[in-house]
Design an enzyme around this catalytic site. Structure first.
Site, mmCIF file in Angstrom:
data_model
loop_
_atom_site.group_PDB
_atom_site.id
_atom_site.type_symbol
_atom_site.label_atom_id
_atom_site.label_comp_id
_atom_site.label_asym_id
_atom_site.label_seq_id
_atom_site.Cartn_x
_atom_site.Cartn_y
_atom_site.Cartn_z
ATOM 1 N N ARG A 14 -72.856 -56.871 -34.401
ATOM 2 C CA ARG A 14 -72.004 -56.326 -33.325
ATOM 3 C C ARG A 14 -71.237 -57.449 -32.636
ATOM 4 O O ARG A 14 -70.016 -57.379 -32.463
ATOM 5 C CB ARG A 14 -72.872 -55.575 -32.285
ATOM 6 C CG ARG A 14 -73.247 -54.178 -32.679
ATOM 7 C CD ARG A 14 -74.199 -53.552 -31.664
ATOM 8 N NE ARG A 14 -75.514 -54.184 -31.710
ATOM 9 C CZ ARG A 14 -76.482 -53.845 -32.554
ATOM 10 N NH1 ARG A 14 -76.320 -52.855 -33.384
ATOM 11 N NH2 ARG A 14 -77.634 -54.502 -32.554
ATOM 12 N N GLY A 100 -75.476 -67.647 -27.869
ATOM 13 C CA GLY A 100 -75.540 -66.432 -27.052
ATOM 14 C C GLY A 100 -76.801 -65.625 -27.337
ATOM 15 O O GLY A 100 -77.121 -64.697 -26.596
ATOM 16 N N ALA A 124 -76.353 -69.502 -22.990
ATOM 17 C CA ALA A 124 -76.431 -68.588 -21.845
ATOM 18 C C ALA A 124 -76.788 -67.191 -22.322
ATOM 19 O O ALA A 124 -76.288 -66.736 -23.357
ATOM 20 C CB ALA A 124 -75.094 -68.538 -21.107
ATOM 21 N N ASN A 126 -75.814 -64.655 -21.057
ATOM 22 C CA ASN A 126 -74.620 -63.811 -20.897
ATOM 23 C C ASN A 126 -73.412 -64.727 -20.718
ATOM 24 O O ASN A 126 -73.431 -65.618 -19.875
ATOM 25 C CB ASN A 126 -74.779 -62.885 -19.685
ATOM 26 C CG ASN A 126 -73.783 -61.747 -19.710
ATOM 27 O OD1 ASN A 126 -72.584 -61.982 -19.758
ATOM 28 N ND2 ASN A 126 -74.267 -60.524 -19.700
ATOM 29 N N HIS A 157 -79.492 -51.269 -21.780
ATOM 30 C CA HIS A 157 -78.732 -51.626 -22.989
ATOM 31 C C HIS A 157 -78.856 -50.520 -24.025
ATOM 32 O O HIS A 157 -79.755 -49.678 -23.954
ATOM 33 C CB HIS A 157 -79.255 -52.937 -23.595
ATOM 34 C CG HIS A 157 -78.831 -54.154 -22.846
ATOM 35 N ND1 HIS A 157 -79.532 -54.641 -21.769
ATOM 36 C CD2 HIS A 157 -77.763 -54.985 -23.001
ATOM 37 C CE1 HIS A 157 -78.919 -55.718 -21.292
ATOM 38 N NE2 HIS A 157 -77.846 -55.953 -22.022
ATOM 39 N N HIS A 158 -78.006 -50.626 -25.032
ATOM 40 C CA HIS A 158 -77.974 -49.714 -26.180
ATOM 41 C C HIS A 158 -79.324 -49.625 -26.913
ATOM 42 O O HIS A 158 -80.160 -50.521 -26.786
ATOM 43 C CB HIS A 158 -76.890 -50.203 -27.162
ATOM 44 C CG HIS A 158 -77.044 -51.655 -27.531
ATOM 45 N ND1 HIS A 158 -77.717 -52.060 -28.649
ATOM 46 C CD2 HIS A 158 -76.638 -52.807 -26.911
ATOM 47 C CE1 HIS A 158 -77.696 -53.385 -28.724
ATOM 48 N NE2 HIS A 158 -77.052 -53.869 -27.673
ATOM 49 N N LYS A 161 -80.999 -52.708 -29.136
ATOM 50 C CA LYS A 161 -81.410 -54.020 -28.608
ATOM 51 C C LYS A 161 -82.900 -54.251 -28.870
ATOM 52 O O LYS A 161 -83.716 -53.360 -28.632
ATOM 53 C CB LYS A 161 -81.086 -54.116 -27.111
ATOM 54 C CG LYS A 161 -81.391 -55.498 -26.538
ATOM 55 C CD LYS A 161 -80.627 -55.799 -25.272
ATOM 56 C CE LYS A 161 -80.974 -57.154 -24.694
ATOM 57 N NZ LYS A 161 -80.553 -58.258 -25.587
HETATM 58 N N1 LIG Z 1 -75.108 -64.191 -24.431
HETATM 59 C C1 LIG Z 1 -74.333 -63.103 -24.460
HETATM 60 O O1 LIG Z 1 -73.295 -63.009 -23.782
HETATM 61 C C2 LIG Z 1 -74.701 -61.992 -25.380
HETATM 62 C C3 LIG Z 1 -75.821 -62.103 -26.163
HETATM 63 N N2 LIG Z 1 -76.132 -61.171 -27.091
HETATM 64 C C4 LIG Z 1 -77.260 -61.469 -27.955
HETATM 65 O O2 LIG Z 1 -76.747 -61.772 -29.253
HETATM 66 C C5 LIG Z 1 -77.714 -61.455 -30.247
HETATM 67 C C6 LIG Z 1 -77.075 -60.581 -31.315
HETATM 68 O O3 LIG Z 1 -76.720 -59.324 -30.757
HETATM 69 P P1 LIG Z 1 -75.981 -58.207 -31.638
HETATM 70 O O4 LIG Z 1 -74.710 -58.746 -32.175
HETATM 71 O O5 LIG Z 1 -75.974 -56.980 -30.816
HETATM 72 O O6 LIG Z 1 -77.040 -58.036 -32.823
HETATM 73 P P2 LIG Z 1 -76.774 -57.650 -34.360
HETATM 74 O O7 LIG Z 1 -78.113 -57.356 -34.936
HETATM 75 O O8 LIG Z 1 -75.706 -56.624 -34.428
HETATM 76 O O9 LIG Z 1 -76.180 -59.009 -34.983
HETATM 77 C C7 LIG Z 1 -76.945 -60.123 -35.371
HETATM 78 C C8 LIG Z 1 -76.437 -60.526 -36.737
HETATM 79 O O10 LIG Z 1 -77.032 -61.769 -37.110
HETATM 80 C C9 LIG Z 1 -77.427 -61.644 -38.463
HETATM 81 N N3 LIG Z 1 -78.415 -62.656 -38.838
HETATM 82 C C10 LIG Z 1 -79.763 -62.628 -38.762
HETATM 83 N N4 LIG Z 1 -80.294 -63.762 -39.268
HETATM 84 C C11 LIG Z 1 -79.255 -64.523 -39.671
HETATM 85 C C12 LIG Z 1 -79.136 -65.805 -40.290
HETATM 86 N N5 LIG Z 1 -80.214 -66.554 -40.586
HETATM 87 N N6 LIG Z 1 -77.902 -66.270 -40.575
HETATM 88 C C13 LIG Z 1 -76.810 -65.538 -40.296
HETATM 89 N N7 LIG Z 1 -76.852 -64.329 -39.723
HETATM 90 C C14 LIG Z 1 -78.053 -63.829 -39.411
HETATM 91 C C15 LIG Z 1 -77.936 -60.211 -38.550
HETATM 92 O O11 LIG Z 1 -78.080 -59.800 -39.890
HETATM 93 P P3 LIG Z 1 -79.177 -58.655 -40.261
HETATM 94 O O12 LIG Z 1 -78.720 -57.427 -39.577
HETATM 95 O O13 LIG Z 1 -79.085 -58.605 -41.754
HETATM 96 O O14 LIG Z 1 -80.505 -59.159 -39.745
HETATM 97 C C16 LIG Z 1 -76.829 -59.495 -37.820
HETATM 98 O O15 LIG Z 1 -75.720 -59.221 -38.638
HETATM 99 C C17 LIG Z 1 -78.869 -60.802 -29.483
HETATM 100 O O16 LIG Z 1 -79.861 -61.773 -29.238
HETATM 101 C C18 LIG Z 1 -78.232 -60.346 -28.184
HETATM 102 O O17 LIG Z 1 -79.138 -60.213 -27.131
HETATM 103 C C19 LIG Z 1 -75.380 -60.044 -27.245
HETATM 104 C C20 LIG Z 1 -74.266 -59.843 -26.470
HETATM 105 C C21 LIG Z 1 -73.844 -60.803 -25.462
HETATM 106 O O1 LIG Z 2 -78.073 -57.355 -26.848
HETATM 107 C C1 LIG Z 2 -77.049 -57.125 -26.179
HETATM 108 O O2 LIG Z 2 -76.251 -56.236 -26.476
HETATM 109 C C2 LIG Z 2 -76.784 -57.967 -25.006
HETATM 110 N N1 LIG Z 2 -77.545 -59.001 -24.837
HETATM 111 C C3 LIG Z 2 -77.451 -59.958 -23.800
HETATM 112 C C4 LIG Z 2 -78.711 -59.946 -22.966
HETATM 113 O O3 LIG Z 2 -79.812 -59.925 -23.544
HETATM 114 O O4 LIG Z 2 -78.619 -59.976 -21.746
HETATM 115 C C5 LIG Z 2 -76.169 -59.886 -23.037
HETATM 116 C C6 LIG Z 2 -75.570 -58.523 -22.883
HETATM 117 O O5 LIG Z 2 -76.149 -57.890 -21.795
HETATM 118 C C7 LIG Z 2 -75.616 -57.695 -24.141
#
Ligand SMILES: NC(=O)C1=CN([C@@H]2O[C@H](COP(=O)(O)OP(=O)(O)OC[C@H]3O[C@@H](n4cnc5c(N)ncnc54)[C@H](OP(=O)(O)O)[C@@H]3O)[C@@H](O)[C@H]2O)C=CC1
Ligand SMILES: O=C(O)C1=N[C@H](C(=O)O)C[C@H](O)C1
Length: 268
Positions: A14, A100, A124, A126, A157-158, A161
């Site tokens: 995502r 992130g 961070a 966020n 959250h969705h 998560k």
């Molecule tokens: N700091 C911020 O502002 C934010 C942080 N986040 C955080 O970001 C993270 C990801 O969230 P989100 O995008 O929703 O999660 P998703 O599960 O949609 O995306 C994570 C992706 O990483 C892939 N992945 C896993 N292991 C590896 C690897 N070794 N190498 C490359 N890719 C890999 C996953 O693949 P697979 O599905 O095959 O496992 C998946 O496609 C979470 O920890 C979330 O909390 C999210 C939004 C904002």
């Molecule tokens: O997993 C998410 O989607 C998000 N993760 C981050 C968190 O754990 O706070 C940031 C954001 O809220 C979305």
């Protein structure tokens, strides 16, 4: 200055897709690649097609080592274990690592801390401007109010998560604890169930809701006798996090190795 060469870890996720769009739209950066784990069905797919911006002729790889020789920074929103691995590789390559990912355990944190001797890391829970502003406000309000105001942090959250409390909730908890000049680890109550007894003065409580497609909502409640102050942030679009991550990478370019926060980037 030339455009910064960036790569997206977890490109099919995502946030991976949102990051591809953000790098593609930024005039100060250029997209050079993206990864997924070995065996993923996304390997070989065009990054632009994954992100809905049209074919870019750049394809998802499971070979980070080769990719890291061609980029100046990586944007990493994957999983705790993957991020700890990438931190080691980013340190070898002396590149910028924007983290992130949330939900780290103690050993992941240690691996990231040792990587920061050689990599320039911005980490961070966020990356949005709004939440980082909320974090600064939380610290100020917690410093202004005494312990008669009970602090509770509520997040939603969705349904997909996987970690709780959210990284943002923990960031807000740290800010509240810092405002009160106490350690969060000594006052955090991350879940409640059964006969808990009355609330302890000074606790910083967390409540977690999961459901539907909620991008991310956080409220810090300061509950006193006869009044309540609430600070809320609602994210409605993941691009706020992705644009923040690109901003962080550009800010970190040329900075000495170490771990920086989004509040450093934004000067808050
Ligand atoms: N700091 C911020 O502002 C934010 C942080 N986040 C955080 O970001 C993270 C990801 O969230 P989100 O995008 O929703 O999660 P998703 O599960 O949609 O995306 C994570 C992706 O990483 C892939 N992945 C896993 N292991 C590896 C690897 N070794 N190498 C490359 N890719 C890999 C996953 O693949 P697979 O599905 O095959 O496992 C998946 O496609 C979470 O920890 C979330 O909390 C999210 C939004 C904002
Ligand atoms: O997993 C998410 O989607 C998000 N993760 C981050 C968190 O754990 O706070 C940031 C954001 O809220 C979305």
């Amino acid at each position: 200055m030339s455009e910064m060469r960036l790569a997206v870890m977890g490109a099919a996720g995502r946030m991976g897709r949102a990051l591809i769009r953000a790098v593609h739209e930024s005039p100060q950066s250029t997209l050079v690649g993206g990864t997924e784990a070995a065996g993923s069905e996304a390997i070989g797919k065009d990054l632009g097609e994954l992100a809905g911006v049209g074919a870019l002729g750049i394809h998802v790889t499971d070979d980070p080592l080769e990719l890291f020789t061609r980029c100046e920074g990586i944007l990493d929103f994957t999983s705790p274990n993957a991020t700890a691995e990438y931190a080691g590789l980013a340190a070898q390559g002396r590149i910028v690592h924007v983290i992130g990912t949330t939900g780290f355990g103690e050993s992941d944190e240690q691996r990231i801390a040792s990587a920061s001797r050689h990599a320039t890391i911005v980490k961070a829970g966020n990356m949005s401007l709004g939440v980082n502003l909320l974090t600064a406000l939380t610290e100020k309000v917690a410093a202004a109010l005494d312990q008669d105001y009970d602090i509770e942090i509520v997040e939603m959250h969705h349904r997909y998560k996987v970690d709780a409390p959210s990284g943002t909730a923990l960031m807000l908890g740290e800010a509240a604890a810092s405002g009160r000049q106490v350690a969060l680890s000594e006052h955090a109550v991350k879940a409640r169930e059964g006969h808990t007894g009355p609330r302890q003065s000074g606790d910083i409580g967390f409540a977690t809701l999961r459901g539907g497609d909620v991008v991310g909502e956080h409220t810090v409640v300061f509950a006193g006798q006869g009044e309540r102050v609430e600070l809320t942030h609602r994210a409605t679009d993941r691009q706020i996090f992705a644009r923040g991550a690109v901003k962080a990478a550009l800010w970190a370019r040329g900075k000495p190795p170490g771990i920086y926060s989004m509040r450093d980037v934004l000067g808050l």
